[in-house]
Design a protein around this motif. Structure first.
Motif, mmCIF file in Angstrom:
data_model
loop_
_atom_site.group_PDB
_atom_site.id
_atom_site.type_symbol
_atom_site.label_atom_id
_atom_site.label_comp_id
_atom_site.label_asym_id
_atom_site.label_seq_id
_atom_site.Cartn_x
_atom_site.Cartn_y
_atom_site.Cartn_z
ATOM 1 N N PHE A 1 49.543 58.003 38.601
ATOM 2 C CA PHE A 1 50.618 58.491 37.742
ATOM 3 C C PHE A 1 51.875 57.624 37.833
ATOM 4 C CE2 PHE A 1 47.898 62.092 38.730
ATOM 5 C CZ PHE A 1 47.627 62.583 37.464
ATOM 6 N N SER A 2 51.758 56.488 38.522
ATOM 7 C CA SER A 2 52.862 55.530 38.533
ATOM 8 C C SER A 2 52.837 54.717 37.245
ATOM 9 C CB SER A 2 52.750 54.604 39.744
ATOM 10 O OG SER A 2 51.523 53.880 39.708
ATOM 11 N N SER A 3 53.958 54.113 36.890
ATOM 12 C CA SER A 3 54.072 53.352 35.641
ATOM 13 C C SER A 3 54.437 51.904 35.937
ATOM 14 C CB SER A 3 55.135 53.974 34.734
ATOM 15 O OG SER A 3 54.768 55.282 34.341
ATOM 16 N N THR B 1 51.290 54.246 32.249
ATOM 17 C CA THR B 1 50.839 54.887 33.476
ATOM 18 C C THR B 1 49.565 54.200 33.946
ATOM 19 O OG1 THR B 1 49.596 56.524 32.208
ATOM 20 C CG2 THR B 1 51.837 57.114 32.849
ATOM 21 N N SER B 2 49.355 54.175 35.230
ATOM 22 C CA SER B 2 48.219 53.450 35.797
ATOM 23 C C SER B 2 46.885 53.962 35.272
ATOM 24 C CB SER B 2 48.248 53.549 37.326
ATOM 25 O OG SER B 2 49.358 52.869 37.840
ATOM 26 N N ILE B 3 46.775 55.255 35.037
ATOM 27 C CA ILE B 3 45.503 55.804 34.588
ATOM 28 C C ILE B 3 45.146 55.287 33.199
ATOM 29 C CG2 ILE B 3 46.538 57.923 33.618
ATOM 30 C CD1 ILE B 3 44.026 59.399 34.610
ATOM 31 N N LEU B 4 46.152 55.166 32.310
ATOM 32 C CA LEU B 4 45.895 54.609 30.979
ATOM 33 C C LEU B 4 45.591 53.119 31.056
ATOM 34 C CD1 LEU B 4 48.629 56.387 28.811
ATOM 35 C CD2 LEU B 4 46.184 56.890 28.912
ATOM 36 N N CYS B 5 46.304 52.416 31.941
ATOM 37 C CA CYS B 5 46.076 50.980 32.101
ATOM 38 C C CYS B 5 44.673 50.708 32.636
ATOM 39 C CB CYS B 5 47.129 50.391 33.037
ATOM 40 S SG CYS B 5 46.975 48.613 33.303
ATOM 41 N N LEU C 1 42.130 51.165 29.866
ATOM 42 C CA LEU C 1 42.181 50.009 28.967
ATOM 43 C C LEU C 1 41.471 48.811 29.580
ATOM 44 C CD1 LEU C 1 43.317 48.714 26.357
ATOM 45 C CD2 LEU C 1 45.388 48.163 27.652
ATOM 46 N N CYS C 2 41.710 48.573 30.861
ATOM 47 C CA CYS C 2 41.084 47.428 31.545
ATOM 48 C C CYS C 2 39.567 47.599 31.649
ATOM 49 C CB CYS C 2 41.694 47.258 32.926
ATOM 50 S SG CYS C 2 43.394 46.666 32.927
ATOM 51 N N VAL C 3 39.111 48.819 31.894
ATOM 52 C CA VAL C 3 37.673 49.076 31.990
ATOM 53 C C VAL C 3 36.981 48.742 30.666
ATOM 54 C CG1 VAL C 3 35.937 50.907 32.159
ATOM 55 C CG2 VAL C 3 37.771 50.770 33.855
ATOM 56 N N PHE C 4 37.579 49.164 29.557
ATOM 57 C CA PHE C 4 36.974 48.883 28.252
ATOM 58 C C PHE C 4 37.057 47.401 27.911
ATOM 59 C CE2 PHE C 4 37.251 53.465 27.575
ATOM 60 C CZ PHE C 4 36.060 53.699 26.889
ATOM 61 N N MET C 5 38.180 46.758 28.204
ATOM 62 C CA MET C 5 38.287 45.328 27.926
ATOM 63 C C MET C 5 37.271 44.536 28.741
ATOM 64 S SD MET C 5 42.296 44.310 27.340
ATOM 65 C CE MET C 5 42.850 44.821 28.954
ATOM 66 N N ASP C 6 37.091 44.925 29.987
ATOM 67 C CA ASP C 6 36.123 44.239 30.838
ATOM 68 C C ASP C 6 34.702 44.435 30.315
ATOM 69 O OD1 ASP C 6 35.803 42.543 32.992
ATOM 70 O OD2 ASP C 6 35.392 44.147 34.403
ATOM 71 N N GLY C 7 34.400 45.662 29.889
ATOM 72 C CA GLY C 7 33.069 45.934 29.347
ATOM 73 C C GLY C 7 32.789 45.132 28.090
ATOM 74 N N PHE D 1 45.579 43.327 34.538
ATOM 75 C CA PHE D 1 44.317 43.596 35.211
ATOM 76 C C PHE D 1 44.446 43.580 36.729
ATOM 77 C CE2 PHE D 1 39.979 44.348 34.050
ATOM 78 C CZ PHE D 1 39.282 44.160 35.231
ATOM 79 N N ASP D 2 45.556 43.075 37.223
ATOM 80 C CA ASP D 2 45.793 43.108 38.672
ATOM 81 C C ASP D 2 45.833 44.533 39.206
ATOM 82 O OD1 ASP D 2 45.862 40.382 39.035
ATOM 83 O OD2 ASP D 2 47.990 40.236 38.565
ATOM 84 N N VAL D 3 46.052 45.498 38.310
ATOM 85 C CA VAL D 3 46.095 46.890 38.740
ATOM 86 C C VAL D 3 44.756 47.333 39.313
ATOM 87 C CG1 VAL D 3 45.372 47.933 36.552
ATOM 88 C CG2 VAL D 3 46.939 49.183 38.044
ATOM 89 N N MET D 4 43.675 46.627 38.930
ATOM 90 C CA MET D 4 42.332 46.959 39.427
ATOM 91 C C MET D 4 42.063 46.343 40.802
ATOM 92 S SD MET D 4 40.812 48.748 36.950
ATOM 93 C CE MET D 4 39.042 48.555 37.137
ATOM 94 N N ASN D 5 42.950 45.457 41.249
ATOM 95 C CA ASN D 5 42.715 44.732 42.499
ATOM 96 C C ASN D 5 43.744 45.136 43.560
ATOM 97 O OD1 ASN D 5 40.625 43.286 41.212
ATOM 98 N ND2 ASN D 5 42.088 41.782 40.443
ATOM 99 N N LEU D 6 43.589 46.326 44.098
ATOM 100 C CA LEU D 6 44.512 46.787 45.125
ATOM 101 C C LEU D 6 44.255 46.104 46.465
ATOM 102 C CD1 LEU D 6 44.856 50.631 44.486
ATOM 103 C CD2 LEU D 6 46.297 48.765 43.681
ATOM 104 N N SER D 7 43.025 45.688 46.689
ATOM 105 C CA SER D 7 42.675 45.015 47.942
ATOM 106 C C SER D 7 42.055 43.656 47.629
ATOM 107 C CB SER D 7 41.690 45.866 48.750
ATOM 108 O OG SER D 7 42.234 47.146 49.027
#
Length: 322
Positions: A164-166, A84-88, A91-97, A171-177
């Motif tokens: 809530f989409s899967s 799900t996008s929220i879990l992804c 995960l991306c926030v922690f990996m980036d940090g 990491f592209d999920v963080m770049n909607l624009s």
């Protein structure tokens, strides 16, 4: 992190099987080595009270956690396992940090060496438990500023249904624009310029101190200088990965096979290799830590190492072989 989390996403099962095995072997080996080093740090009190070893242990923790989380993302992309996008996003926030945590810790280690060589009389006052705690907190704070900034930017535009989409996590999920990518690029380059300037400053100061030092002090300054050079090289490798998505985008327009190979190479060279240098710089080059590491590697059966360790830490109340 685009090149890390999506490295295997576009490859077929047959073509990347060997590469997956190689990646798993490298990461498994590094995690074992880092775990032994963290155990050595925890076991010996003399290391737990020394700022440079505390910073080294923090870097080992950051590197190990990042490699583990990135490897899970890589395997998820390999097996096309949806999240799900929220879990992804979490995960991306922690990996980036954790990605920013390593270069920030490297710069603090360079500053600590600068104080030790150029301000030896003030080193004990500056490198005390209070300033050490403040320094560690600042590293963690500035490590997560970029990822939290990107998270808030995502929150400002992402619709409710997005969370809530899967999909396969990337990491592209963080770049909607498109401006999200520009924001990320701007932050990473700002960090690179500032951290590079600080590292260059410490390098120049230690070079000057080495030329003016006495023969005995010159040897110590020369060793610190080599350490700073290795830190600088490691820092460059850590930040090159932020340029990798642009390189990969250009290569993808030329040839998809070449793109796959370039992405795999970037993953190994700019994520795994810098984490190998952490073990080399302090784990193997530092004589005192290497002795303790060797003692723990042989499960304490080599008793000849104990007197050497105790002699090196005679000013400490701790027995390093206990």
């Amino acid at each position: 992190m685009q090149n890390e989390t999506g490295i295997l996403g576009n490859m077929t099962m047959n073509r990347i099987n060997n590469k997956v095995v190689v990646v798993q072997g490298l990461i498994g080996l590094l995690l074992c080595v880092n775990s032994l080093m963290i155990f050595t740090f925890i076991r010996q009190e003399v290391f737990r009270t020394d700022t440079r070893y505390i910073l080294f242990a923090q870097m080992l923790f950051l590197d190990s956690t990042l490699m583990l989380m990135t490897d899970l993302a890589v395997l998820g992309a390999y097996f096309q396992y949806p999240l799900t996008s929220i879990l992804c996003v979490i995960l991306c926030v922690f990996m980036d940090g954790f990605t920013y945590g390593t270069p920030l810790t490297l710069v603090v280690m360079c500053l600590e060496r600068y104080v030790a060589i150029c301000l030896p009389l003030r080193h004990a006052d500056i490198s005390n438990p209070k300033t050490r705690l403040i320094g560690l907190l600042l590293v963690w704070l500035f490590s997560f500023i970029p990822s939290l900034t990107e998270l808030f930017a995502l929150l400002s535009v992402a619709p409710f249904s997005f969370w809530f989409s899967s999909a396969v996590c990337n990491f592209d999920v963080m770049n909607l624009s498109s401006w999200h990518s520009l924001l990320r690029t701007g932050i990473s380059q700002l960090y690179f310029l500032v951290l590079s300037a600080i590292t260059t400053f410490t390098y120049i100061k230690i070079v000057v101190a080495a030329r003016l030092a006495s023969a005995e002090s010159k040897k110590s300054a020369s060793k610190c200088l080599r350490t700073v050079i290795l830190h600088a090289f490691q820092l460059v490798l850590c930040f090159i990965q932020f340029w990798c998505p642009f390189i990969e985008s250009a290569v993808m327009k030329i040839d998809i096979t070449l793109f796959v190979n370039v992405r795999y190479s970037n993953f190994v060279l700019f994520l795994i290799l810098p984490r190998c240098l952490s073990s080399l710089i302090y784990g193997l080059r530092d004589a005192k830590f290497f002795l303790a590491l060797k003692y723990n590697f042989f499960f304490g059966m080599n008793k000849n190492i104990c007197p050497v360790l105790d002699q090196g830490t005679s000013n400490s109340n701790a027995n390093t072989c206990t």
